[in-house]
Design a protein around this motif. Structure first.
Motif, PDB file in Angstrom:
ATOM      1  N   TYR A  23       0.823  -1.207   0.000  1.00 16.12           N
ATOM      2  CA  TYR A  23       0.000   0.000   0.000  1.00 16.12           C
ATOM      3  C   TYR A  23       0.861   1.263   0.000  1.00 16.12           C
ATOM      4  O   TYR A  23       0.587   2.218  -0.728  1.00 16.12           O
ATOM      5  N   LEU A  24       1.924   1.260   0.800  1.00 20.28           N
ATOM      6  CA  LEU A  24       2.782   2.437   0.894  1.00 20.28           C
ATOM      7  C   LEU A  24       3.709   2.597  -0.309  1.00 20.28           C
ATOM      8  O   LEU A  24       4.411   3.601  -0.417  1.00 20.28           O
ATOM      9  N   GLU A  25       3.670   1.643  -1.217  1.00 22.61           N
ATOM     10  CA  GLU A  25       4.416   1.747  -2.474  1.00 22.61           C
ATOM     11  C   GLU A  25       3.564   2.332  -3.589  1.00 22.61           C
ATOM     12  O   GLU A  25       4.010   2.429  -4.742  1.00 22.61           O
ATOM     13  N   ARG A  29       4.171   3.180  -7.835  1.00 22.66           N
ATOM     14  CA  ARG A  29       3.490   2.471  -8.920  1.00 22.66           C
ATOM     15  C   ARG A  29       2.698   3.415  -9.817  1.00 22.66           C
ATOM     16  O   ARG A  29       2.676   3.268 -11.035  1.00 22.66           O
ATOM     17  N   ILE A  30       2.048   4.415  -9.182  1.00 24.70           N
ATOM     18  CA  ILE A  30       1.127   5.279  -9.921  1.00 24.70           C
ATOM     19  C   ILE A  30       1.849   6.388 -10.678  1.00 24.70           C
ATOM     20  O   ILE A  30       1.556   6.664 -11.840  1.00 24.70           O
ATOM     21  N   GLU A  31       2.802   7.032 -10.012  1.00 25.34           N
ATOM     22  CA  GLU A  31       3.457   8.190 -10.609  1.00 25.34           C
ATOM     23  C   GLU A  31       4.576   7.772 -11.564  1.00 25.34           C
ATOM     24  O   GLU A  31       5.340   6.851 -11.291  1.00 25.34           O
ATOM     25  N   LEU A  34      11.185   9.334 -12.667  1.00 24.55           N
ATOM     26  CA  LEU A  34      12.465   8.750 -13.103  1.00 24.55           C
ATOM     27  C   LEU A  34      13.147   8.033 -11.943  1.00 24.55           C
ATOM     28  O   LEU A  34      13.832   7.032 -12.135  1.00 24.55           O
ATOM     29  N   GLU A  35      12.953   8.552 -10.737  1.00 28.93           N
ATOM     30  CA  GLU A  35      13.599   7.942  -9.572  1.00 28.93           C
ATOM     31  C   GLU A  35      12.550   7.543  -8.547  1.00 28.93           C
ATOM     32  O   GLU A  35      11.675   8.329  -8.193  1.00 28.93           O
ATOM     33  N   GLN A  36      12.630   6.315  -8.076  1.00 30.90           N
ATOM     34  CA  GLN A  36      11.693   5.806  -7.090  1.00 30.90           C
ATOM     35  C   GLN A  36      12.000   6.381  -5.707  1.00 30.90           C
ATOM     36  O   GLN A  36      13.123   6.793  -5.417  1.00 30.90           O
TER      37      GLN A  36
END
Length: 315
Positions: A23-25, A29-31, A34-36
């Motif tokens: 959930y906190l990821e 996933r959505i946006e 370029l950098e996680q």
């Protein structure tokens, strides 16, 4: 500053942390970035979600099926606080500053248990994550009033930190529950779970923010002040009225409102005797009525002798 501790968010904290980590990821996933946004803690700044899940789920020695395995801490600065950080550090550095603040807050979290061997964030197993957005929930006034829908993005800067912390310490040997309400009154219970005062922890987080970032928080914006106004008894509210009239002395006022909120002054007399501050004596000794306007007595004296007002005064 909004700081809250919950058993879980969308996942059951009596099982695996996988659902909550997933959930906190969601922003990763959505946006389309370029950098996680990586997870962080006192030992690193670049943890992957599978590392978080594996560490939390593996730190459950001697916990039963019905026991909580982890807790979620939400650290949400206000719009005023975020603007202060942006003005002070700029858009690029604010995230690193929040991570450092979160680590220091976890130091306070550890110390709040008052357990031997649990003295800092390094004695805990935890992982934090910066989030950019907040969403309207069913309890929000705008949703209740029909102005917004549940799940809609909130406007403005909504930068905040979510932290998953294991129920067990980093050595997997000590149980720690922030949901323990004994506050040290039940000695046997506190030895098992540690004594934890959630109100004191939240207040500590607010004070830590102010000291760390030189934030000039006004007395009426303090958590303790708002809590007294909402939940305090009559004596506490009377004490609040007294210190509201003390000339500006921020360290003194902050200290007093915290002590009032913690119930350290059962009566107004206790506030006076224990605070040992002359301004409080002066305020209480001051007349409770306002002086009449200048010239009032002269107007009375100019009345004629048979006047009813003169007769009333003479009686």
């Amino acid at each position: 500053m909004y700081i809250n501790i919950t058993d879980s968010k969308t996942a059951n904290n009596k099982g695996s942390s996988g659902e909550l980590v997933h959930y906190l990821e969601k922003e990763n996933r959505i946006e389309n970035k370029l950098e996680q946004e990586y997870w962080f803690n006192a030992k690193g700044r670049r943890f992957e979600p599978y590392e978080v899940r594996h560490a939390i789920d593996g730190n459950v020695a001697k916990l039963g099926k019905a026991d909580a395995k982890f807790f979620l801490i939400n650290i949400s600065p206000s719009q005023k606080e975020l603007k202060h950080l942006t003005d002070k550090y700029g858009v690029t550095d604010i995230r690193d500053q929040l991570k450092c603040y979160a680590e220091r807050l976890m130091d306070e979290y550890a110390r709040n248990f008052k357990r031997e061997g649990v003295n800092s964030a390094k004695d805990l197993l935890w992982f934090g994550k910066i989030e950019n957005h907040r969403y309207y929930g069913f309890k929000d006034k705008d949703v209740i009033n029909g102005e917004k829908k549940r799940g809609e993005l909130k406007d403005g800067n909504q930068l905040h930190v979510q932290i998953i912390v294991s129920r067990k310490n980093v050595t997997n040997s000590i149980k720690l529950s922030p949901m323990n309400n004994s506050r040290g009154k039940n000695e046997d219970h506190s030895k098992k779970l540690g004594q934890f005062n959630r109100v004191a922890f939240k207040q500590c987080g607010e004070d830590l923010f102010d000291r760390t970032f030189d934030f000039d928080r006004q007395l009426k914006d303090k958590m303790a002040y708002a809590n007294i106004q909402k939940n305090g008894n009559l004596e506490q509210k009377m004490q609040l009225d007294v210190i509201n009239n003390i000339p500006d002395n921020k360290p003194l006022l902050n200290n007093l409102v915290n002590k009032i909120g913690n119930g350290e002054f059962p009566t107004l007399d206790d506030l006076i005797s224990k605070s040992n501050h002359t301004n409080i004596f002066e305020l209480l000794l001051a007349p409770s009525f306002e002086p009449e306007p200048q010239g009032f007595e002269k107007k009375i004296k100019r009345k004629k002798k048979g006047n009813s007002l003169d007769q009333g005064i003479g009686r």
